[in-house]
Write a protein that holds these residues in place. Structure first.
Motif, PDB file in Angstrom:
ATOM      1  N   TYR A 115       0.810  -1.215   0.000  1.00 55.99           N
ATOM      2  CA  TYR A 115       0.000   0.000   0.000  1.00 55.99           C
ATOM      3  C   TYR A 115       0.847   1.270   0.000  1.00 55.99           C
ATOM      4  O   TYR A 115       0.317   2.374   0.161  1.00 55.99           O
ATOM      5  CB  TYR A 115      -0.947  -0.016   1.207  1.00 55.99           C
ATOM      6  CG  TYR A 115      -1.906  -1.181   1.131  1.00 55.99           C
ATOM      7  CD1 TYR A 115      -3.103  -1.070   0.446  1.00 55.99           C
ATOM      8  CD2 TYR A 115      -1.596  -2.403   1.704  1.00 55.99           C
ATOM      9  CE1 TYR A 115      -3.975  -2.136   0.349  1.00 55.99           C
ATOM     10  CE2 TYR A 115      -2.460  -3.476   1.609  1.00 55.99           C
ATOM     11  CZ  TYR A 115      -3.647  -3.337   0.937  1.00 55.99           C
ATOM     12  OH  TYR A 115      -4.501  -4.399   0.837  1.00 55.99           O
ATOM     13  N   SER A 116       2.143   1.159  -0.224  1.00 58.04           N
ATOM     14  CA  SER A 116       3.023   2.322  -0.192  1.00 58.04           C
ATOM     15  C   SER A 116       2.760   3.298  -1.338  1.00 58.04           C
ATOM     16  O   SER A 116       3.147   4.453  -1.259  1.00 58.04           O
ATOM     17  CB  SER A 116       4.488   1.876  -0.217  1.00 58.04           C
ATOM     18  OG  SER A 116       4.779   1.189  -1.423  1.00 58.04           O
ATOM     19  N   ILE A 117       2.089   2.857  -2.387  1.00 57.71           N
ATOM     20  CA  ILE A 117       1.778   3.717  -3.532  1.00 57.71           C
ATOM     21  C   ILE A 117       0.728   4.780  -3.185  1.00 57.71           C
ATOM     22  O   ILE A 117       0.685   5.832  -3.801  1.00 57.71           O
ATOM     23  CB  ILE A 117       1.312   2.872  -4.736  1.00 57.71           C
ATOM     24  CG1 ILE A 117       1.184   3.734  -5.990  1.00 57.71           C
ATOM     25  CG2 ILE A 117      -0.003   2.193  -4.445  1.00 57.71           C
ATOM     26  CD1 ILE A 117       0.892   2.959  -7.256  1.00 57.71           C
ATOM     27  N   PHE A 118      -0.091   4.512  -2.197  1.00 63.15           N
ATOM     28  CA  PHE A 118      -1.176   5.429  -1.854  1.00 63.15           C
ATOM     29  C   PHE A 118      -0.638   6.650  -1.114  1.00 63.15           C
ATOM     30  O   PHE A 118       0.252   6.529  -0.274  1.00 63.15           O
ATOM     31  CB  PHE A 118      -2.228   4.710  -0.996  1.00 63.15           C
ATOM     32  CG  PHE A 118      -2.956   3.631  -1.732  1.00 63.15           C
ATOM     33  CD1 PHE A 118      -4.047   3.925  -2.535  1.00 63.15           C
ATOM     34  CD2 PHE A 118      -2.546   2.314  -1.637  1.00 63.15           C
ATOM     35  CE1 PHE A 118      -4.718   2.925  -3.231  1.00 63.15           C
ATOM     36  CE2 PHE A 118      -3.205   1.304  -2.322  1.00 63.15           C
ATOM     37  CZ  PHE A 118      -4.293   1.620  -3.116  1.00 63.15           C
ATOM     38  N   PRO A 119      -1.196   7.835  -1.419  1.00 65.75           N
ATOM     39  CA  PRO A 119      -0.698   9.061  -0.784  1.00 65.75           C
ATOM     40  C   PRO A 119      -0.988   9.131   0.714  1.00 65.75           C
ATOM     41  O   PRO A 119      -0.280   9.820   1.438  1.00 65.75           O
ATOM     42  CB  PRO A 119      -1.420  10.176  -1.531  1.00 65.75           C
ATOM     43  CG  PRO A 119      -2.598   9.539  -2.170  1.00 65.75           C
ATOM     44  CD  PRO A 119      -2.243   8.097  -2.387  1.00 65.75           C
ATOM     45  N   ALA A 120      -2.008   8.436   1.183  1.00 63.63           N
ATOM     46  CA  ALA A 120      -2.349   8.432   2.604  1.00 63.63           C
ATOM     47  C   ALA A 120      -3.103   7.144   2.924  1.00 63.63           C
ATOM     48  O   ALA A 120      -3.711   6.523   2.049  1.00 63.63           O
ATOM     49  CB  ALA A 120      -3.218   9.634   2.949  1.00 63.63           C
TER      50      ALA A 120
END
Length: 72
Positions: free
Chosen positions: A48-53
């Protein structure tokens, strides 16, 4: 944000299996759900590191799970 673990990988596999059972590609799911294809791939890989938050990750996760009728 580091949300990758063995558990998220197992959950991601459930998404992949449900999508494959529907004979759909990530691109097809993206066009129907209006979820970015990269986000779909991230959910399926459990990264989930791609998500901004975190909030975005949770919302897209829930939207994708609902689309696939998954109760996770």
């Amino acid at each position: 944000m580091s949300l990758k673990s063995a558990h998220t990988g197992k959950i991601g596999k459930a998404f992949v299996n449900a999508r494959i059972l529907r004979s759909m590609t990530c691109e097809e799911v993206a066009s129907i759900t209006f979820i970015n294809v990269e986000y779909i791939k991230a959910i399926e890989s459990g990264d989930y590191s791609i998500f901004p938050a975190r909030l975005f990750a949770v919302q897209y996760f829930e939207k994708y799970a609902n689309f696939l009728n998954l109760e996770i």
